[in-house]
Design a protein around this motif. Sequence first.
Motif, PDB file in Angstrom:
ATOM      1  N   LEU A   1     -14.124 -18.393  14.215  1.00  0.00           N
ATOM      2  CA  LEU A   1     -15.240 -18.634  15.015  1.00  0.00           C
ATOM      3  C   LEU A   1     -15.307 -19.958  15.827  1.00  0.00           C
ATOM      4  O   LEU A   1     -15.225 -19.993  17.019  1.00  0.00           O
ATOM      5  CB  LEU A   1     -16.360 -18.573  14.422  1.00  0.00           C
ATOM      6  CG  LEU A   1     -16.965 -17.316  13.853  1.00  0.00           C
ATOM      7  CD1 LEU A   1     -18.276 -17.387  13.112  1.00  0.00           C
ATOM      8  CD2 LEU A   1     -17.013 -16.317  14.989  1.00  0.00           C
ATOM      9  N   ALA A   2     -14.438 -21.135  15.225  1.00  0.00           N
ATOM     10  CA  ALA A   2     -14.304 -22.305  15.932  1.00  0.00           C
ATOM     11  C   ALA A   2     -13.420 -22.200  16.789  1.00  0.00           C
ATOM     12  O   ALA A   2     -13.445 -22.770  17.887  1.00  0.00           O
ATOM     13  CB  ALA A   2     -13.871 -23.065  14.659  1.00  0.00           C
ATOM     14  N   GLY A   3     -12.143 -21.481  16.622  1.00  0.00           N
ATOM     15  CA  GLY A   3     -11.178 -21.463  17.593  1.00  0.00           C
ATOM     16  C   GLY A   3     -11.925 -20.649  18.818  1.00  0.00           C
ATOM     17  O   GLY A   3     -11.422 -20.921  20.027  1.00  0.00           O
ATOM     18  N   ALA A   4     -12.663 -19.363  18.702  1.00  0.00           N
ATOM     19  CA  ALA A   4     -13.144 -18.878  19.668  1.00  0.00           C
ATOM     20  C   ALA A   4     -14.087 -19.562  20.565  1.00  0.00           C
ATOM     21  O   ALA A   4     -14.013 -19.547  21.770  1.00  0.00           O
ATOM     22  CB  ALA A   4     -13.701 -17.751  19.356  1.00  0.00           C
ATOM     23  N   ALA A   5     -14.886 -20.503  19.812  1.00  0.00           N
ATOM     24  CA  ALA A   5     -15.870 -21.493  20.442  1.00  0.00           C
ATOM     25  C   ALA A   5     -15.012 -22.490  21.382  1.00  0.00           C
ATOM     26  O   ALA A   5     -15.524 -22.672  22.606  1.00  0.00           O
ATOM     27  CB  ALA A   5     -16.777 -22.029  19.529  1.00  0.00           C
ATOM     28  N   LEU A   6     -14.106 -23.105  20.746  1.00  0.00           N
ATOM     29  CA  LEU A   6     -13.277 -24.076  21.495  1.00  0.00           C
ATOM     30  C   LEU A   6     -12.564 -23.454  22.740  1.00  0.00           C
ATOM     31  O   LEU A   6     -12.545 -23.925  23.919  1.00  0.00           O
ATOM     32  CB  LEU A   6     -12.199 -24.451  20.600  1.00  0.00           C
ATOM     33  CG  LEU A   6     -12.737 -25.566  19.516  1.00  0.00           C
ATOM     34  CD1 LEU A   6     -11.531 -25.973  18.639  1.00  0.00           C
ATOM     35  CD2 LEU A   6     -13.253 -26.785  20.203  1.00  0.00           C
ATOM     36  N   THR A   7     -12.209 -22.233  22.563  1.00  0.00           N
ATOM     37  CA  THR A   7     -11.453 -21.603  23.700  1.00  0.00           C
ATOM     38  C   THR A   7     -12.562 -21.296  24.952  1.00  0.00           C
ATOM     39  O   THR A   7     -12.203 -21.511  25.984  1.00  0.00           O
ATOM     40  CB  THR A   7     -11.140 -20.122  23.419  1.00  0.00           C
ATOM     41  OG1 THR A   7      -9.908 -20.503  22.313  1.00  0.00           O
ATOM     42  CG2 THR A   7     -10.219 -19.400  24.523  1.00  0.00           C
ATOM     43  N   LEU A   8     -13.787 -21.034  24.411  1.00  0.00           N
ATOM     44  CA  LEU A   8     -14.896 -20.646  25.506  1.00  0.00           C
ATOM     45  C   LEU A   8     -15.113 -22.219  26.143  1.00  0.00           C
ATOM     46  O   LEU A   8     -15.439 -22.141  27.295  1.00  0.00           O
ATOM     47  CB  LEU A   8     -16.157 -20.114  24.950  1.00  0.00           C
ATOM     48  CG  LEU A   8     -15.708 -18.471  24.338  1.00  0.00           C
ATOM     49  CD1 LEU A   8     -17.163 -17.911  23.716  1.00  0.00           C
ATOM     50  CD2 LEU A   8     -15.848 -17.475  25.434  1.00  0.00           C
ATOM     51  N   LEU A   9     -15.437 -23.082  25.344  1.00  0.00           N
ATOM     52  CA  LEU A   9     -15.476 -24.517  26.004  1.00  0.00           C
ATOM     53  C   LEU A   9     -14.427 -25.090  26.814  1.00  0.00           C
ATOM     54  O   LEU A   9     -14.862 -25.687  27.752  1.00  0.00           O
ATOM     55  CB  LEU A   9     -16.058 -25.333  25.057  1.00  0.00           C
ATOM     56  CG  LEU A   9     -17.493 -25.092  24.038  1.00  0.00           C
ATOM     57  CD1 LEU A   9     -17.349 -26.013  22.894  1.00  0.00           C
ATOM     58  CD2 LEU A   9     -18.595 -25.177  24.922  1.00  0.00           C
ATOM     59  N   VAL A  10     -13.397 -24.812  26.198  1.00  0.00           N
ATOM     60  CA  VAL A  10     -12.157 -25.569  26.941  1.00  0.00           C
ATOM     61  C   VAL A  10     -10.917 -24.327  27.211  1.00  0.00           C
ATOM     62  O   VAL A  10     -10.150 -24.365  26.303  1.00  0.00           O
ATOM     63  CB  VAL A  10     -11.566 -26.565  26.389  1.00  0.00           C
ATOM     64  CG1 VAL A  10     -10.547 -27.389  27.107  1.00  0.00           C
ATOM     65  CG2 VAL A  10     -12.589 -27.670  26.024  1.00  0.00           C
ATOM     66  N   PRO A  11     -10.963 -23.449  27.962  1.00  0.00           N
ATOM     67  CA  PRO A  11     -10.099 -22.247  28.242  1.00  0.00           C
ATOM     68  C   PRO A  11      -8.725 -22.690  28.249  1.00  0.00           C
ATOM     69  O   PRO A  11      -7.820 -21.945  27.552  1.00  0.00           O
ATOM     70  CB  PRO A  11     -10.651 -21.647  29.607  1.00  0.00           C
ATOM     71  CG  PRO A  11     -11.926 -22.228  29.759  1.00  0.00           C
ATOM     72  CD  PRO A  11     -11.992 -23.378  29.290  1.00  0.00           C
ATOM     73  N   GLY A  12      -8.453 -23.921  28.584  1.00  0.00           N
ATOM     74  CA  GLY A  12      -7.082 -24.617  28.595  1.00  0.00           C
ATOM     75  C   GLY A  12      -6.226 -24.528  27.174  1.00  0.00           C
ATOM     76  O   GLY A  12      -5.213 -24.465  27.073  1.00  0.00           O
TER      77      GLY A  12
END
Length: 218
Positions: free
Chosen positions: A164-175
């Motif tokens: 979930l943390a990985g998914a959230a970080l991806t949504l916040l910073v797609p790069g």
Amino acid sequence: MGRIFDLNNPVMRWIIRLFDCMCLSVLWLVVSLPVITAGASTTALFAAIHRYIRLEEGSLWQTFWQAFRENFKRSSLCWLIALAALALLTLDALVFRTMALNGQLLGRLYWLILLLIGILLTWVAYLFCYAERFTGNVKDVLRFSFMLMILHPVKAITVLVILLAGAALTLLVPGLLVILPAVVCWLCDVVIAGVFAAHLRPEDRQRLEEIQNESEDR
């Protein structure tokens, strides 16, 4: 100055590992694009993380593709089963969310469906990590990976938090997508490896510890 660029320097080793994670993440993303290959690609990612990154064995490219070829059929079948379950639960979530917004009593099942999706995603991580480590048919991989997840609920919750943390970080910073898949896989592998080790025979556990100690001394 030369010590800074020494490959045995801890800082340089971590920089190299981060670069390797970027290469693996991009490779995983490209190979997973056809969707049907995502299962074998994820198994190969776990293999590269465990063998090449953590144990420092072989080469990145060779480890990834060897695991991809060897596990393609089994991992693809497991992935299709998991994908079908995920699609069904996602559809249910949309239906029950609509009911909840309309004030219908059955809408309360929306939260149960979300819980089941979380369990499924955690199981998928266990599934491909297990497929990378052990032999057996599709039924064995599905059954034993699920049993190991259920037997260690705290570890399973930890894996879910990582995902979930990985998914959230991806949504916040797609790069971050160019590095997060491998990093998330790495963290999951550390947690799940502890689960596997707890169920190994004493001699196998001792051998595993020796291999890990050797990799740390390099």
